[in-house]
Design a protein around this motif. Structure first.
Motif, PDB file in Angstrom:
ATOM      1  N   ILE A 165       0.854  -1.186   0.000  1.00  0.00           N
ATOM      2  CA  ILE A 165       0.000   0.000   0.000  1.00  0.00           C
ATOM      3  C   ILE A 165       0.887   1.233   0.000  1.00  0.00           C
ATOM      4  O   ILE A 165       1.932   1.263   0.668  1.00  0.00           O
ATOM      5  CB  ILE A 165      -0.983  -0.004   1.199  1.00  0.00           C
ATOM      6  CG1 ILE A 165      -2.040   1.077   1.026  1.00  0.00           C
ATOM      7  CG2 ILE A 165      -0.259   0.122   2.525  1.00  0.00           C
ATOM      8  CD1 ILE A 165      -3.289   0.864   1.842  1.00  0.00           C
ATOM      9  N   ASN A 166       0.512   2.237  -0.772  1.00  0.00           N
ATOM     10  CA  ASN A 166       1.264   3.477  -0.851  1.00  0.00           C
ATOM     11  C   ASN A 166       0.789   4.387   0.287  1.00  0.00           C
ATOM     12  O   ASN A 166      -0.232   5.062   0.176  1.00  0.00           O
ATOM     13  CB  ASN A 166       1.047   4.138  -2.215  1.00  0.00           C
ATOM     14  CG  ASN A 166       1.884   5.381  -2.407  1.00  0.00           C
ATOM     15  OD1 ASN A 166       2.264   6.055  -1.439  1.00  0.00           O
ATOM     16  ND2 ASN A 166       2.159   5.706  -3.645  1.00  0.00           N
ATOM     17  N   VAL A 206       4.827   6.346  10.591  1.00  0.00           N
ATOM     18  CA  VAL A 206       4.325   6.845   9.308  1.00  0.00           C
ATOM     19  C   VAL A 206       5.493   7.323   8.454  1.00  0.00           C
ATOM     20  O   VAL A 206       5.582   7.006   7.262  1.00  0.00           O
ATOM     21  CB  VAL A 206       3.280   7.964   9.508  1.00  0.00           C
ATOM     22  CG1 VAL A 206       2.889   8.606   8.183  1.00  0.00           C
ATOM     23  CG2 VAL A 206       2.052   7.435  10.239  1.00  0.00           C
ATOM     24  N   ARG A 207       6.410   8.061   9.048  1.00  0.00           N
ATOM     25  CA  ARG A 207       7.583   8.565   8.334  1.00  0.00           C
ATOM     26  C   ARG A 207       8.429   7.408   7.789  1.00  0.00           C
ATOM     27  O   ARG A 207       8.837   7.412   6.636  1.00  0.00           O
ATOM     28  CB  ARG A 207       8.400   9.454   9.297  1.00  0.00           C
ATOM     29  CG  ARG A 207       9.422  10.328   8.656  1.00  0.00           C
ATOM     30  CD  ARG A 207      10.053  11.371   9.588  1.00  0.00           C
ATOM     31  NE  ARG A 207      10.044  11.068  11.018  1.00  0.00           N
ATOM     32  CZ  ARG A 207       9.167  11.574  11.898  1.00  0.00           C
ATOM     33  NH1 ARG A 207       8.223  12.392  11.508  1.00  0.00           N
ATOM     34  NH2 ARG A 207       9.249  11.258  13.179  1.00  0.00           N
ATOM     35  N   ASN A 208       8.655   6.384   8.618  1.00  0.00           N
ATOM     36  CA  ASN A 208       9.440   5.222   8.176  1.00  0.00           C
ATOM     37  C   ASN A 208       8.747   4.474   7.040  1.00  0.00           C
ATOM     38  O   ASN A 208       9.407   4.012   6.103  1.00  0.00           O
ATOM     39  CB  ASN A 208       9.709   4.278   9.350  1.00  0.00           C
ATOM     40  CG  ASN A 208      10.733   4.830  10.307  1.00  0.00           C
ATOM     41  OD1 ASN A 208      11.570   5.656   9.938  1.00  0.00           O
ATOM     42  ND2 ASN A 208      10.668   4.395  11.552  1.00  0.00           N
ATOM     43  N   TRP A 209       7.435   4.339   7.097  1.00  0.00           N
ATOM     44  CA  TRP A 209       6.700   3.687   6.012  1.00  0.00           C
ATOM     45  C   TRP A 209       6.856   4.472   4.714  1.00  0.00           C
ATOM     46  O   TRP A 209       7.128   3.904   3.669  1.00  0.00           O
ATOM     47  CB  TRP A 209       5.215   3.577   6.345  1.00  0.00           C
ATOM     48  CG  TRP A 209       4.856   2.584   7.390  1.00  0.00           C
ATOM     49  CD1 TRP A 209       5.590   1.513   7.817  1.00  0.00           C
ATOM     50  CD2 TRP A 209       3.634   2.553   8.141  1.00  0.00           C
ATOM     51  NE1 TRP A 209       4.907   0.821   8.785  1.00  0.00           N
ATOM     52  CE2 TRP A 209       3.703   1.431   9.010  1.00  0.00           C
ATOM     53  CE3 TRP A 209       2.506   3.355   8.171  1.00  0.00           C
ATOM     54  CZ2 TRP A 209       2.665   1.100   9.876  1.00  0.00           C
ATOM     55  CZ3 TRP A 209       1.483   3.025   9.033  1.00  0.00           C
ATOM     56  CH2 TRP A 209       1.564   1.908   9.880  1.00  0.00           C
ATOM     57  N   GLU A 210       6.678   5.781   4.803  1.00  0.00           N
ATOM     58  CA  GLU A 210       6.743   6.610   3.593  1.00  0.00           C
ATOM     59  C   GLU A 210       8.139   6.650   2.997  1.00  0.00           C
ATOM     60  O   GLU A 210       8.295   6.749   1.784  1.00  0.00           O
ATOM     61  CB  GLU A 210       6.247   8.021   3.893  1.00  0.00           C
ATOM     62  CG  GLU A 210       4.751   8.096   4.081  1.00  0.00           C
ATOM     63  CD  GLU A 210       4.228   9.517   4.113  1.00  0.00           C
ATOM     64  OE1 GLU A 210       4.957  10.462   3.711  1.00  0.00           O
ATOM     65  OE2 GLU A 210       3.075   9.697   4.542  1.00  0.00           O
ATOM     66  N   GLN A 211       9.162   6.587   3.826  1.00  0.00           N
ATOM     67  CA  GLN A 211      10.543   6.653   3.328  1.00  0.00           C
ATOM     68  C   GLN A 211      11.105   5.279   2.994  1.00  0.00           C
ATOM     69  O   GLN A 211      12.259   5.157   2.611  1.00  0.00           O
ATOM     70  CB  GLN A 211      11.421   7.386   4.350  1.00  0.00           C
ATOM     71  CG  GLN A 211      11.019   8.845   4.476  1.00  0.00           C
ATOM     72  CD  GLN A 211      11.774   9.578   5.576  1.00  0.00           C
ATOM     73  OE1 GLN A 211      12.584   8.997   6.286  1.00  0.00           O
ATOM     74  NE2 GLN A 211      11.493  10.855   5.701  1.00  0.00           N
ATOM     75  N   GLY A 212      10.299   4.241   3.145  1.00  0.00           N
ATOM     76  CA  GLY A 212      10.715   2.902   2.757  1.00  0.00           C
ATOM     77  C   GLY A 212      11.656   2.214   3.732  1.00  0.00           C
ATOM     78  O   GLY A 212      12.240   1.177   3.394  1.00  0.00           O
TER      79      GLY A 212
END
Length: 171
Positions: A105-106, A132-138
């Motif tokens: 999921i994006n 959330v930040r870690n998810w978005e930055q991969g």
């Protein structure tokens, strides 16, 4: 009236399924199955499920669940091709829809659709801003439960907010 007599009344006499040609390879998958009872070909649906390595006893239980409520969720051990499964079950009067959390999921797209910053998104939906930040930055990936939650936020953020606002009652 017993389940067996209701099944026989609606679908005719019991059909024995002994040999089912099973698919040779594929991936596991979960599906929401729905039907109109007048269109359901129960033996055909059971064969289609057994073909995907679902034990016949479990396939029977799924078909019985369809009879009882016109809806069932099934986890199939081996699906060779989703389109082939959907077509085969459609021929038996059953609509099959993939069910459950998406494989990926994006997170950024989900957050941006809400119009919130990372911190605001975390605050609104009970998440940790660093996560959330870690998810978005991969740097990390959401687990299955988090992907389900994010999918729900994407589909209906107001319902999630309402659920988070409600207070449980003491039993």
């Amino acid at each position: 009236m017993s389940i067996r007599s209701r099944l026989e009344e609606r679908a005719g006499p019991r059909v024995q399924v002994r040999d089912v040609a099973r698919v040779r390879s594929g991936s596991p998958g979960k599906f929401l199955l729905e039907t109109e009872l007048s269109r359901l070909n129960a033996p055909g649906a059971a064969r289609a499920l057994a073909k995907r390595h679902l034990p016949l006893k479990q396939a029977h239980a799924v078909v019985t669940e369809l009879f009882d409520g016109a809806r069932a969720i099934v986890a199939l051990p081996m699906v060779e091709d989703v389109a082939a499964l959907v077509d085969e079950l459609a021929g038996c009067g059953v609509t099959a829809t993939p069910y459950g959390a998406p494989a990926r999921i994006n997170v950024r797209a989900v957050r941006e659709a809400t119009g919130l910053s990372q911190e605001g998104f975390a605050l609104h939906f009970g998440l940790d801003a660093a996560t959330v930040r870690n998810w978005e930055q991969g740097r990390s990936e959401p687990d299955t439960a988090a992907r389900s939650f994010l999918q729900t936020i994407r589909a209906n953020p107001d319902a999630v907010r309402a659920a988070l606002t409600s207070r449980p009652t003491a039993d």
